[in-house]
Motif scaffolding. Structure first.
Motif, PDB file in Angstrom:
ATOM      1  N   TRP A 150       1.879   1.952  -3.607  1.00 45.18           N
ATOM      2  CA  TRP A 150       0.753   2.478  -4.382  1.00 45.18           C
ATOM      3  C   TRP A 150       0.419   3.909  -3.965  1.00 45.18           C
ATOM      4  N   GLN A 193      -8.418  -1.824  -5.181  1.00 45.57           N
ATOM      5  CA  GLN A 193      -9.568  -2.694  -5.399  1.00 45.57           C
ATOM      6  C   GLN A 193      -9.687  -3.081  -6.865  1.00 45.57           C
ATOM      7  N   ALA A 194      -9.456  -2.135  -7.757  1.00 45.19           N
ATOM      8  CA  ALA A 194      -9.516  -2.427  -9.190  1.00 45.19           C
ATOM      9  C   ALA A 194      -8.422  -3.410  -9.596  1.00 45.19           C
ATOM     10  N   ALA A 244      -8.467   7.822  -0.855  1.00 48.43           N
ATOM     11  CA  ALA A 244      -9.598   7.172  -1.525  1.00 48.43           C
ATOM     12  C   ALA A 244      -9.194   6.680  -2.907  1.00 48.43           C
ATOM     13  N   LEU A 245      -8.390   7.464  -3.609  1.00 49.54           N
ATOM     14  CA  LEU A 245      -7.927   7.070  -4.935  1.00 49.54           C
ATOM     15  C   LEU A 245      -7.044   5.829  -4.848  1.00 49.54           C
ATOM     16  N   THR A 246      -6.182   5.765  -3.852  1.00 52.54           N
ATOM     17  CA  THR A 246      -5.328   4.596  -3.657  1.00 52.54           C
ATOM     18  C   THR A 246      -6.161   3.359  -3.369  1.00 52.54           C
ATOM     19  N   ASP A 247      -7.133   3.481  -2.477  1.00 47.34           N
ATOM     20  CA  ASP A 247      -8.004   2.346  -2.162  1.00 47.34           C
ATOM     21  C   ASP A 247      -8.775   1.872  -3.392  1.00 47.34           C
ATOM     22  N   THR A 248      -9.276   2.803  -4.170  1.00 42.24           N
ATOM     23  CA  THR A 248     -10.021   2.453  -5.380  1.00 42.24           C
ATOM     24  C   THR A 248      -9.132   1.729  -6.377  1.00 42.24           C
ATOM     25  N   LEU A 249      -7.919   2.231  -6.571  1.00 39.48           N
ATOM     26  CA  LEU A 249      -6.995   1.573  -7.493  1.00 39.48           C
ATOM     27  C   LEU A 249      -6.612   0.179  -7.009  1.00 39.48           C
ATOM     28  N   ASP A 298      -8.887  13.043  -3.408  1.00 37.68           N
ATOM     29  CA  ASP A 298      -8.518  12.477  -2.115  1.00 37.68           C
ATOM     30  C   ASP A 298      -7.564  11.317  -2.384  1.00 37.68           C
ATOM     31  N   ARG A 340       0.835  -1.208   0.000  1.00 30.96           N
ATOM     32  CA  ARG A 340       0.000   0.000   0.000  1.00 30.96           C
ATOM     33  C   ARG A 340       0.867   1.254   0.000  1.00 30.96           C
TER      34      ARG A 340
END
Length: 68
Positions: free
Chosen positions: A14, A46-47, A39-44, A36, A11
């Motif tokens: 990323w 997950q993708a 939030a962008l890191t978490d979204t990426l 944010d 993490r």
């Protein structure tokens, strides 16, 4: 800490890549003030997890030999 993991599972890596990307986008004129990073890191992440799961499934379905 003796256990290791691939770089792409970190993490920290990323989050750093997202920070570099948003800073670079800001330098070239892309409006990034409202983003944010967490939030962008978490979204990426997950993708990437979803994509890697799909690659594993389709890779196994398309395999020509059995797993030994």
């Amino acid at each position: 800490m003796t256990d290791s993991k691939p770089w792409y599972l970190s993490r920290t890596i990323w989050a750093s890549l997202i920070t570099i990307a948003t800073a670079s986008a800001g330098i070239v004129g892309v409006p990034v003030a409202g983003l944010d990073n967490a939030a962008l890191t978490d979204t990426l992440l997950q993708a990437i997890t979803a994509i890697s799961g799909l690659v594993a499934i389709f890779g196994r379905l398309g395999a020509q030999r059995r797993i030994g």
